[in-house]
Scaffold this motif. Structure first.
Motif, PDB file in Angstrom:
ATOM      1  N   UNK A   1       0.829  -1.206   0.000  1.00  0.00           N
ATOM      2  CA  UNK A   1       0.000   0.000   0.000  1.00  0.00           C
ATOM      3  C   UNK A   1       0.867   1.261   0.000  1.00  0.00           C
ATOM      4  N   UNK A   2       1.956   1.223   0.818  1.00  0.00           N
ATOM      5  CA  UNK A   2       2.852   2.380   0.834  1.00  0.00           C
ATOM      6  C   UNK A   2       3.485   2.595  -0.538  1.00  0.00           C
ATOM      7  N   UNK A   3       3.872   1.462  -1.199  1.00  0.00           N
ATOM      8  CA  UNK A   3       4.451   1.594  -2.539  1.00  0.00           C
ATOM      9  C   UNK A   3       3.433   2.166  -3.518  1.00  0.00           C
ATOM     10  N   UNK A   4       2.164   1.690  -3.402  1.00  0.00           N
ATOM     11  CA  UNK A   4       1.120   2.214  -4.284  1.00  0.00           C
ATOM     12  C   UNK A   4       0.859   3.694  -4.015  1.00  0.00           C
ATOM     13  N   UNK A   5       0.902   4.072  -2.731  1.00  0.00           N
ATOM     14  CA  UNK A   5       0.706   5.485  -2.417  1.00  0.00           C
ATOM     15  C   UNK A   5       1.829   6.335  -3.004  1.00  0.00           C
ATOM     16  N   UNK A   6       3.076   5.827  -2.873  1.00  0.00           N
ATOM     17  CA  UNK A   6       4.182   6.569  -3.472  1.00  0.00           C
ATOM     18  C   UNK A   6       4.032   6.652  -4.986  1.00  0.00           C
ATOM     19  N   UNK A   7       3.593   5.538  -5.591  1.00  0.00           N
ATOM     20  CA  UNK A   7       3.401   5.553  -7.043  1.00  0.00           C
ATOM     21  C   UNK A   7       2.276   6.509  -7.424  1.00  0.00           C
TER      22      UNK A   7
ATOM     23  N   UNK B   1       1.381   9.157  -5.748  1.00  0.00           N
ATOM     24  CA  UNK B   1       1.912  10.521  -5.610  1.00  0.00           C
ATOM     25  C   UNK B   1       2.764  10.889  -6.820  1.00  0.00           C
ATOM     26  N   UNK B   2       3.576   9.905  -7.262  1.00  0.00           N
ATOM     27  CA  UNK B   2       4.415  10.171  -8.440  1.00  0.00           C
ATOM     28  C   UNK B   2       3.559  10.434  -9.674  1.00  0.00           C
ATOM     29  N   UNK B   3       2.496   9.613  -9.828  1.00  0.00           N
ATOM     30  CA  UNK B   3       1.612   9.799 -10.990  1.00  0.00           C
ATOM     31  C   UNK B   3       0.905  11.144 -10.914  1.00  0.00           C
ATOM     32  N   UNK B   4       0.438  11.510  -9.708  1.00  0.00           N
ATOM     33  CA  UNK B   4      -0.208  12.813  -9.567  1.00  0.00           C
ATOM     34  C   UNK B   4       0.756  13.947  -9.903  1.00  0.00           C
ATOM     35  N   UNK B   5       1.999  13.781  -9.432  1.00  0.00           N
ATOM     36  CA  UNK B   5       2.992  14.808  -9.746  1.00  0.00           C
ATOM     37  C   UNK B   5       3.233  14.885 -11.251  1.00  0.00           C
ATOM     38  N   UNK B   6       3.325  13.737 -11.901  1.00  0.00           N
ATOM     39  CA  UNK B   6       3.545  13.726 -13.344  1.00  0.00           C
ATOM     40  C   UNK B   6       2.337  14.276 -14.084  1.00  0.00           C
ATOM     41  N   UNK B   7       1.126  13.944 -13.589  1.00  0.00           N
ATOM     42  CA  UNK B   7      -0.067  14.488 -14.234  1.00  0.00           C
ATOM     43  C   UNK B   7      -0.101  16.010 -14.131  1.00  0.00           C
ATOM     44  N   UNK B   8       0.240  16.500 -12.916  1.00  0.00           N
ATOM     45  CA  UNK B   8       0.278  17.959 -12.777  1.00  0.00           C
ATOM     46  C   UNK B   8       1.340  18.571 -13.686  1.00  0.00           C
TER      47      UNK B   8
END
Length: 246
Positions: A133-139, A141-148
């Protein structure tokens, strides 16, 4: 007279002659005692008889007490033996109950050990789930950052397109419709680069090959060239992990 007395003493001391019977002499003297002495003897004999009777009564009482004590001891022994038998039976029953309780405790210990093992396995599974779950949350966050970041780049591209349209002039108001046989791609690998590509534009989210690497189409917009009706696909380069997962 003295000579006769000496001769009598010598005769009495003659070897083999028996000594005179003193007990017989005393009995004979007692026959000739006065009446007061006989009464004293009778009283003494009566007193002695009473003492003997008292001692006899004491002996009888002692014998009776001894018999009573023997009966009490026998009854006590019988009671003790009965108590010992009952105690032995009670002890056997207690030992049986203790054995049953020990067996129950052993079963509970085994069940508890099994439950603890299951709980430990569950804890490990939950730990793995938490890590995932922590890895998915980090991923995420990364996807959200990339989307932004993509949205920011798309806004920049839209601004750039408007500037190009303003510089190139407005399109003709009545343009004939024709089939789209080519499109333009805008690569954002390092800076911005526009390339012409044959064929229709890819769909948003589609994976295409550009310059030997995989890219994802993140947006479809109008061509940045003036008077160009071809669509423009904004492409973003995929990382190695995303390329493998896709």
């Amino acid at each position: 007279m003295q000579r006769e007395a000496r001769s009598d003493r010598g005769w009495e001391q003659w070897p083999g002659r028996r000594a005179p019977d003193e007990a017989g002499r005393k009995r004979l003297r007692a026959l000739f005692l006065p009446s007061e002495a006989r009464e004293a003897v009778s009283e003494l004999a009566a007193e002695h008889g009473r003492q003997l009777e008292g001692r006899l009564a004491q002996l009888q009482a002692a014998v009776l007490d001894h018999e009573t004590r023997e009966r009490a001891v026998s009854e006590l022994e019988a009671g003790v033996e009965h108590l010992l038998r009952e105690g032995s039976l009670e002890l056997d029953r207690f030992q049986h109950e203790l054995a049953q309780r020990e067996e129950t405790l052993d079963r509970r210990d085994r069940s508890l050990a099994t439950a603890e093992a299951a709980a430990e396995e569950r804890r490990l599974e939950l730990g793995a789930v938490e890590l995932r779950r922590a890895a998915l949350e980090r991923r995420a966050d990364t996807i959200e950052h990339r989307e932004s970041e993509l949205e920011r780049r798309a806004d920049e591209l839209a601004t750039l397109a408007r500037q190009l349209q303003e510089l190139g002039g407005a399109l003709a108001p009545h343009e004939e419709s024709h089939e789209v046989t080519a499109h333009v791609v805008l690569l954002t690998d390092s800076g911005y680069r526009v390339e012409d590509v044959e064929g229709p534009a890819p769909a948003i989210g589609g994976i295409v090959e550009a310059n030997g690497t995989a890219h994802r189409c993140v947006r479809i917009m109008r061509s940045p060239f003036p008077a160009d009706r071809r669509p423009c696909a904004v492409l973003e380069r995929l990382s190695a992990e995303e390329h493998v997962s896709d």
